[in-house]
Design a protein around this motif. Structure first.
Motif, PDB file in Angstrom:
ATOM      1  N   GLU A  54      43.364  48.825  45.511  1.00 22.91           N
ATOM      2  CA  GLU A  54      42.817  49.027  44.120  1.00 22.91           C
ATOM      3  C   GLU A  54      43.081  48.126  42.973  1.00 22.91           C
ATOM      4  OE1 GLU A  54      44.207  51.410  46.043  1.00 22.91           O
ATOM      5  OE2 GLU A  54      43.129  53.355  46.123  1.00 22.91           O
ATOM      6  N   ASP A  55      44.055  47.435  42.953  1.00 26.48           N
ATOM      7  CA  ASP A  55      44.350  46.718  41.896  1.00 26.48           C
ATOM      8  C   ASP A  55      43.405  45.565  41.987  1.00 26.48           C
ATOM      9  OD1 ASP A  55      46.594  47.858  41.132  1.00 26.48           O
ATOM     10  OD2 ASP A  55      48.108  46.481  42.164  1.00 26.48           O
ATOM     11  N   ALA A  56      42.719  45.120  43.090  1.00 20.82           N
ATOM     12  CA  ALA A  56      41.696  44.241  43.241  1.00 20.82           C
ATOM     13  C   ALA A  56      40.625  44.482  42.438  1.00 20.82           C
ATOM     14  CB  ALA A  56      41.455  43.684  44.439  1.00 20.82           C
ATOM     15  N   PHE A  57      40.437  45.816  42.298  1.00 22.59           N
ATOM     16  CA  PHE A  57      39.059  46.322  41.382  1.00 22.59           C
ATOM     17  C   PHE A  57      39.355  47.148  40.187  1.00 22.59           C
ATOM     18  CE2 PHE A  57      38.620  46.235  46.016  1.00 22.59           C
ATOM     19  CZ  PHE A  57      37.276  45.829  46.297  1.00 22.59           C
ATOM     20  N   GLY A  59      39.273  47.652  36.615  1.00 22.48           N
ATOM     21  CA  GLY A  59      38.569  47.401  35.439  1.00 22.48           C
ATOM     22  C   GLY A  59      37.014  47.562  35.910  1.00 22.48           C
ATOM     23  N   LEU A  60      36.823  47.443  37.224  1.00 21.25           N
ATOM     24  CA  LEU A  60      35.481  47.447  37.769  1.00 21.25           C
ATOM     25  C   LEU A  60      34.645  48.632  37.214  1.00 21.25           C
ATOM     26  CD1 LEU A  60      33.764  45.502  39.079  1.00 21.25           C
ATOM     27  CD2 LEU A  60      33.898  46.631  41.432  1.00 21.25           C
ATOM     28  N   GLU A  61      35.432  49.740  37.007  1.00 26.12           N
ATOM     29  CA  GLU A  61      34.740  51.126  36.603  1.00 26.12           C
ATOM     30  C   GLU A  61      33.868  50.999  35.540  1.00 26.12           C
ATOM     31  OE1 GLU A  61      38.857  51.057  34.783  1.00 26.12           O
ATOM     32  OE2 GLU A  61      37.905  50.582  36.918  1.00 26.12           O
ATOM     33  N   SER A  62      34.139  50.035  34.566  1.00 25.05           N
ATOM     34  CA  SER A  62      33.324  49.859  33.352  1.00 25.05           C
ATOM     35  C   SER A  62      31.895  49.074  33.643  1.00 25.05           C
ATOM     36  CB  SER A  62      34.144  49.024  32.444  1.00 25.05           C
ATOM     37  OG  SER A  62      34.461  47.634  32.793  1.00 25.05           O
ATOM     38  N   ALA A  63      31.970  48.488  34.632  1.00 19.12           N
ATOM     39  CA  ALA A  63      30.502  47.679  35.087  1.00 19.12           C
ATOM     40  C   ALA A  63      29.363  48.685  35.446  1.00 19.12           C
ATOM     41  CB  ALA A  63      30.710  46.623  35.995  1.00 19.12           C
ATOM     42  N   SER A  64      28.595  48.841  34.966  1.00 20.06           N
ATOM     43  CA  SER A  64      27.576  49.694  35.498  1.00 20.06           C
ATOM     44  C   SER A  64      26.465  48.893  36.598  1.00 20.06           C
ATOM     45  CB  SER A  64      26.310  49.853  34.459  1.00 20.06           C
ATOM     46  OG  SER A  64      25.516  48.737  34.245  1.00 20.06           O
ATOM     47  N   HIS A  65      26.597  47.947  36.654  1.00 18.94           N
ATOM     48  CA  HIS A  65      25.929  46.849  37.946  1.00 18.94           C
ATOM     49  C   HIS A  65      27.030  45.704  38.433  1.00 18.94           C
ATOM     50  CE1 HIS A  65      22.679  48.907  35.980  1.00 18.94           C
ATOM     51  NE2 HIS A  65      21.717  48.932  37.198  1.00 18.94           N
ATOM     52  N   LEU A  66      26.494  45.335  39.635  1.00 16.39           N
ATOM     53  CA  LEU A  66      27.334  44.319  40.268  1.00 16.39           C
ATOM     54  C   LEU A  66      26.593  43.288  40.856  1.00 16.39           C
ATOM     55  CD1 LEU A  66      29.644  46.807  42.087  1.00 16.39           C
ATOM     56  CD2 LEU A  66      29.941  45.973  39.995  1.00 16.39           C
ATOM     57  N   TRP A  67      27.122  42.207  40.843  1.00 13.56           N
ATOM     58  CA  TRP A  67      26.629  41.125  41.870  1.00 13.56           C
ATOM     59  C   TRP A  67      27.057  41.122  43.095  1.00 13.56           C
ATOM     60  CZ3 TRP A  67      22.217  38.485  40.767  1.00 13.56           C
ATOM     61  CH2 TRP A  67      21.938  38.304  39.232  1.00 13.56           C
ATOM     62  N   LEU A  68      26.274  41.025  44.210  1.00 13.29           N
ATOM     63  CA  LEU A  68      27.017  41.009  45.623  1.00 13.29           C
ATOM     64  C   LEU A  68      26.596  39.554  46.195  1.00 13.29           C
ATOM     65  CD1 LEU A  68      26.307  44.597  46.828  1.00 13.29           C
ATOM     66  CD2 LEU A  68      28.468  43.998  45.638  1.00 13.29           C
ATOM     67  N   THR A  69      27.203  39.132  46.634  1.00 18.02           N
ATOM     68  CA  THR A  69      26.944  37.805  47.553  1.00 18.02           C
ATOM     69  C   THR A  69      27.133  38.452  49.138  1.00 18.02           C
ATOM     70  OG1 THR A  69      27.699  36.244  46.054  1.00 18.02           O
ATOM     71  CG2 THR A  69      27.349  35.369  48.399  1.00 18.02           C
ATOM     72  N   LEU A 126      39.452  52.554  51.588  1.00 23.45           N
ATOM     73  CA  LEU A 126      38.938  52.224  50.249  1.00 23.45           C
ATOM     74  C   LEU A 126      37.386  52.098  50.260  1.00 23.45           C
ATOM     75  CD1 LEU A 126      39.836  52.120  47.369  1.00 23.45           C
ATOM     76  CD2 LEU A 126      40.171  49.486  47.585  1.00 23.45           C
ATOM     77  N   VAL A 127      36.381  52.641  49.537  1.00 24.07           N
ATOM     78  CA  VAL A 127      34.953  52.474  49.450  1.00 24.07           C
ATOM     79  C   VAL A 127      34.462  52.344  48.037  1.00 24.07           C
ATOM     80  CG1 VAL A 127      32.899  53.771  50.048  1.00 24.07           C
ATOM     81  CG2 VAL A 127      34.890  53.936  51.513  1.00 24.07           C
ATOM     82  N   LEU A 128      33.531  51.280  48.120  1.00 23.94           N
ATOM     83  CA  LEU A 128      32.759  50.902  46.807  1.00 23.94           C
ATOM     84  C   LEU A 128      31.532  51.525  46.998  1.00 23.94           C
ATOM     85  CD1 LEU A 128      32.871  50.044  44.131  1.00 23.94           C
ATOM     86  CD2 LEU A 128      32.009  47.599  44.981  1.00 23.94           C
ATOM     87  N   ILE A 144      32.137  40.124  45.318  1.00 26.34           N
ATOM     88  CA  ILE A 144      31.536  41.071  44.351  1.00 26.34           C
ATOM     89  C   ILE A 144      31.994  40.650  43.109  1.00 26.34           C
ATOM     90  CG2 ILE A 144      32.007  43.523  43.602  1.00 26.34           C
ATOM     91  CD1 ILE A 144      33.002  43.866  46.707  1.00 26.34           C
ATOM     92  N   LYS A 145      30.960  40.550  42.060  1.00 24.06           N
ATOM     93  CA  LYS A 145      31.340  40.071  40.737  1.00 24.06           C
ATOM     94  C   LYS A 145      30.661  41.304  39.861  1.00 24.06           C
ATOM     95  CE  LYS A 145      31.571  35.398  41.204  1.00 24.06           C
ATOM     96  NZ  LYS A 145      31.012  35.196  42.864  1.00 24.06           N
ATOM     97  N   PRO A 146      31.213  41.649  38.568  1.00 18.00           N
ATOM     98  CA  PRO A 146      30.340  42.381  37.619  1.00 18.00           C
ATOM     99  C   PRO A 146      29.260  41.709  37.042  1.00 18.00           C
ATOM    100  CG  PRO A 146      32.444  41.484  36.520  1.00 18.00           C
ATOM    101  CD  PRO A 146      32.678  41.010  38.181  1.00 18.00           C
ATOM    102  N   TYR A 147      28.246  42.424  36.748  1.00 12.05           N
ATOM    103  CA  TYR A 147      27.139  42.015  36.181  1.00 12.05           C
ATOM    104  C   TYR A 147      27.389  42.201  34.700  1.00 12.05           C
ATOM    105  CZ  TYR A 147      22.047  41.865  34.663  1.00 12.05           C
ATOM    106  OH  TYR A 147      20.996  41.408  34.026  1.00 12.05           O
ATOM    107  N   LEU A 148      26.923  40.791  33.937  1.00 12.66           N
ATOM    108  CA  LEU A 148      27.177  40.557  32.466  1.00 12.66           C
ATOM    109  C   LEU A 148      25.955  40.508  31.534  1.00 12.66           C
ATOM    110  CD1 LEU A 148      30.004  37.759  32.609  1.00 12.66           C
ATOM    111  CD2 LEU A 148      30.455  40.339  32.520  1.00 12.66           C
ATOM    112  N   PRO A 149      25.504  41.815  31.292  1.00  8.79           N
ATOM    113  CA  PRO A 149      24.124  41.817  30.544  1.00  8.79           C
ATOM    114  C   PRO A 149      23.848  40.719  29.675  1.00  8.79           C
ATOM    115  CG  PRO A 149      25.334  43.931  30.667  1.00  8.79           C
ATOM    116  CD  PRO A 149      26.250  42.929  30.849  1.00  8.79           C
TER     117      PRO A 149
END
Length: 259
Positions: A54-57, A59-69, A126-128, A144-149
């Motif tokens: 969970e530590d690796a993620f 703050g990700l809960e604040s991101a509505s969208h994500l970039w996936l490679t 653990l599932v996203l 996995i990266k957060p999308y920055l509007p």
């Protein structure tokens, strides 16, 4: 044709998947050609060790969208071609592979923006959870990266050969047998999960089917035609069979069975 040879690279890279996709799209046929064309496509990203912390993620809960490679794992080829035929251009015109979004690329890498549905534990794993995606079953997620509007939504950006989103959609009709099967399927699994904390097995299933077939998932040379052929798309563990019809009332897609 040019060959993809690791010895030609300045530096060889070893990529370890962060997650493996469990998708509503069982195979390539019917998958939206871009993410976001269906708002009803759900998937679980099963986080792999040693990244399943969970530590690796945090703050990700604040991101509505994500970039996936990710890797186009069903499009890996020993050879690559410098030009491709995008479906958006009818499959007849050629453009350079690096001017396209074709999955047939030298390194078979893809990039998608998806909606973040949250991190959970399922049977200890653990599932996203994501939606609005274009990933097929088994797709390896490499980053996995957060999308920055403020940075990622570029005002005035354009692409000449695909200036606008596809808006033309065919009306979809569920024939009586298909509608009955769909109702029974969704009702059965809703009841099974009514007393559990697990999500439905087929979320937004009718809307997902409509999104998939209304954009006409046929190959470019068949699109826009009426034909007697019956098509099938595997969504989750269900085979959806449909056909394209044109008559005096217009063109439509008829869903025949959902089983």
């Amino acid at each position: 044709m040019p060959r993809h040879n690791a010895k030609d690279a300045t530096e060889a890279l070893t990529l370890t998947p962060i997650a493996i996709t469990r998708s509503c799209f069982a195979d390539k046929f019917g998958v939206p050609r871009q993410p976001g064309l269906t708002r009803h496509a759900h998937a679980d990203l099963l986080i792999q060790p040693p990244f399943d912390r969970e530590d690796a993620f945090r703050g990700l809960e604040s991101a509505s969208h994500l970039w996936l490679t990710f890797q186009f794992h069903q499009a890996v080829r020993a050879e690559w071609r410098p030009v491709v035929r995008p479906p958006r251009l009818g499959g007849n015109q050629k453009i350079g592979v690096f001017a396209s979004r074709s999955p047939f690329r030298p390194n078979s890498l893809g990039l998608s923006v998806v909606r973040n549905r949250g991190l959970v534990r399922k049977q200890g794993k653990l599932v996203l959870q994501i939606s609005d995606h274009d990933l097929i079953e088994g797709t390896p997620i490499l980053d996995i990266k957060p999308y920055l509007p403020f940075a990622d939504a570029v005002s005035g950006a354009h692409l000449g050969w695909a200036a606008e989103a596809p808006v033309e959609r065919l009306p979809v009709v569920f024939l009586p047998e298909a509608q009955q099967q769909l109702d029974e399927l969704c009702s059965e699994h809703s009841l099974e999960n009514s007393s559990k904390e697990s999500p439905q097995k087929y979320p937004d299933f009718a809307s997902l089917i409509e999104d998939v077939v209304s954009y006409d998932p046929r190959p470019s040379f068949r699109r826009g035609r009426e034909e007697e052929r019956i098509y099938g798309a595997h969504l989750y563990d269900v085979n959806v069979r449909f056909r394209f019809v044109t008559d005096e009332t217009g063109s439509r897609v008829e869903v025949l069975t959902v089983c």
